[in-house]
Design an enzyme around this catalytic site. Structure first.
Site, mmCIF file in Angstrom:
data_model
loop_
_atom_site.group_PDB
_atom_site.id
_atom_site.type_symbol
_atom_site.label_atom_id
_atom_site.label_comp_id
_atom_site.label_asym_id
_atom_site.label_seq_id
_atom_site.Cartn_x
_atom_site.Cartn_y
_atom_site.Cartn_z
ATOM 1 N N HIS A 197 0.862 -1.154 -0.043
ATOM 2 C CA HIS A 197 0.075 -0.112 0.151
ATOM 3 C C HIS A 197 0.955 1.378 0.298
ATOM 4 O O HIS A 197 1.720 1.451 0.783
ATOM 5 C CB HIS A 197 -0.947 0.038 1.293
ATOM 6 C CG HIS A 197 -1.849 -1.057 1.162
ATOM 7 N ND1 HIS A 197 -1.806 -2.260 1.060
ATOM 8 C CD2 HIS A 197 -3.381 -1.001 1.579
ATOM 9 C CE1 HIS A 197 -2.986 -2.973 0.918
ATOM 10 N NE2 HIS A 197 -4.026 -1.949 1.328
ATOM 11 N N GLU A 200 -1.729 6.400 -1.164
ATOM 12 C CA GLU A 200 -3.016 6.445 -0.711
ATOM 13 C C GLU A 200 -3.281 7.783 0.140
ATOM 14 O O GLU A 200 -3.862 8.742 -0.328
ATOM 15 C CB GLU A 200 -3.479 5.073 0.129
ATOM 16 C CG GLU A 200 -5.072 5.341 0.436
ATOM 17 C CD GLU A 200 -5.821 4.160 1.572
ATOM 18 O OE1 GLU A 200 -6.613 4.163 1.588
ATOM 19 O OE2 GLU A 200 -4.592 3.486 2.215
ATOM 20 N N ASP A 279 -12.461 -2.728 1.080
ATOM 21 C CA ASP A 279 -13.166 -3.154 2.251
ATOM 22 C C ASP A 279 -14.756 -2.848 2.135
ATOM 23 O O ASP A 279 -15.393 -1.859 2.451
ATOM 24 C CB ASP A 279 -12.639 -2.616 3.716
ATOM 25 C CG ASP A 279 -11.274 -2.600 3.827
ATOM 26 O OD1 ASP A 279 -10.882 -3.716 4.428
ATOM 27 O OD2 ASP A 279 -10.455 -1.646 3.493
#
Length: 343
Positions: A197, A200, A279
Site C-alpha cells: 500500500h 493512498e 473493504d
C-alpha cells in the site's frame, strides 16, 4: 437493473485488493460478536452501518480494528471468508486475491493455525462450489516494527505454497516503505511476490520507495504517483499494476467527490490501473458498484470499463496458463455480448 449494470456485473472481473478483516457485513459482525460472547457498541446492523462515516484513513482503521475483535476461532475466519467469496462470485468476480493481516489476531492469542485453516478452507470451498480462482496474501502492519514483520514471515512459512504474495498496509503517514526494506528483501528471497500500500494518503515518494527500495511487483492504491511525472513514466513503462479502490478513496476523503477521482487521468497516462473493493461493506460496494460509480462520475466508456477489467486479469498473481484461461473468459463474454472494440 440497467443494461450497462447488467453488462458490468456479468463481466468476468478481478478483485485484487480486498482485506478479509474488512469484508465483514454488519449483520455478520453482530452474529460473530454474539457467538463469541462480545458486546459491540451497536445493537443493530443498521446502527452499525451508520457508523461507517470516516474522516480519513486513521478514523476508518480505528473501527476496522474494533471489528477484527469478533474474529476469534477457525469457524469465524471461515464464515467471513466464505461470505465474501460468495458475494464476489455473485458479482461476477472470477479471480479474487485476498489480504489478511495475522498480526491483529495472533497478538490476542488466536493461533495462526486456526486463522489459516479457516481462511484456506473457505477458499477451497469457493474453488469447488463456484469455480472461483482465489489466492491469499499475507499483509503486515506498517505501524509495527520491521522485526515484528520478520517474525510473521517466519511463522507463515509452513503455508508458503498456499500464499501468493506478501503485502503491507495500515496508516501510511510516518511509516514509509523504506522502513521495511530488509523485510521485503527477505520475502523476495523466500520466493514470494510482493505488493505494498503506497500513495493512498502518503506522497509520491512512498510509491517510488515501494518500487525502487522494496522492488514490489504491484502497488496498492498508488494514486499519489501522479504528482511525480518521472515516476508515472516509469510505472507505465514497466507496466506495474496499481490496485486502485475508488469508493474507498471517496469514503476516506482521498477525493471530495467521485468526479475528482484520478482514475481516468491515470488511465490516460498509460498506467496499468485496476479497480478493486478494499473493504466493501465499509466503503459501500463491491467491484460492480466501484465500476458503476466511476462510469457515472468519470463518464467512462464501455471500452474503458473493459480495459480496466482486462488490466485486472493481466495483473493477477497467477500462472501464465491460468491467465490465459481468465482472459479467454473475458474474450468469450465480449464476443457473446457483441462488444465493439470502440465505444
Amino acid at each position: 437493473m440497467t443494461d450497462l449494470e447488467s453488462f458490468i456485473r456479468g463481466l468476468p472481473k478481478t478483485d485484487l485488493h480486498m482485506h478479509i478483516e474488512g469484508s465483514i457485513e454488519p449483520q455478520l459482525m453482530l452474529d460473530l460478536a454474539a457467538r463469541n460472547g462480545m458486546k459491540l457498541r451497536w445493537d443493530t446492523a443498521e446502527a452499525l452501518r451508520g457508523a461507517y462515516q470516516f474522516d480519513n484513513l486513521q478514523s476508518f482503521l480505528d473501527l476496522y480494528f474494533e471489528g477484527c475483535k469478533v474474529l476469534v476461532a477457525e469457524g469465524d475466519f471461515r464464515d467471513v471468508t466464505r461470505a465474501y467469496l460468495r458475494r464476489a462470485h455473485e458479482d461476477g468476480v472470477v479471480r479474487a486475491e485476498l489480504f489478511i493481516g495475522p498480526q491483529s489476531f495472533t497478538e490476542r492469542g488466536t493461533p495462526l493455525e486456526a486463522l489459516m485453516s479457516g481462511v484456506l478452507g473457505a477458499m477451497q470451498e469457493a474453488r469447488r462450489e463456484h469455480g472461483l480462482s482465489v489466492g491469499l496474501m499475507i499483509s503486515v502492519h506498517r505501524h509495527r516494527t520491521e522485526a515484528d514483520a520478520m517474525v510473521m514471515l517466519d511463522q507463515i512459512m509452513p503455508w508458503k505454497d498456499q500464499i501468493i504474495a506478501i503485502g503491507m498496509g495500515g496508516a501510511e503517514l510516518g511509516n514509509p516503505p523504506a522502513k521495511f526494506a530488509r523485510f521485503f528483501k527477505a520475502a523476495r528471497d523466500r520466493g514470494f511476490r510482493t505488493t505494498v500500500h503506497a500513495g493512498e494518503e502518503g506522497p509520491a515518494a512512498y510509491v517510488r520507495e515501494a518500487l525502487e527500495l522494496l522492488q514490489v511487483d504491484r502497488i496498492d492504491h498508488g494514486n499519489a504517483c501522479l504528482a511525480d511525472p518521472d515516476l508515472v513514466r516509469e510505472l507505465a513503462m514497466r507496466r506495474i499494476p496499481l490496485t486502485v479502490c475508488p469508493l474507498s478513496n471517496l469514503r476516506l476523503k482521498g477525493v471530495t467527490e467521485m468526479a475528482r477521482h484520478p482514475l481516468k487521468t491515470m488511465m490516460a497516462q498509460g498506467l496499468h490501473v485496476t479497480v478493486n473493493t478494499d473493504d466493501p461493506p465499509y466503503f459501500g460496494g463491491y467491484v460492480t458498484e466501484n465500476l458503476l460509480a466511476c462510469r457515472e462520475a468519470l463518464d467512462l466508456s464501455r471500452e474503458e470499463i473493459v480495459r480496466l477489467v482486462r488490466n485486472g486479469l493481466e495483473a493477477a498473481f497467477v500462472t501464465t496458463e491460468e491467465r490465459e484461461i481468465l482472459l479467454r473468459q473475458l474474450d468469450d463474454y465480449l464476443a457473446r455480448h457483441a462488444v465493439a472494440s470502440t465505444s
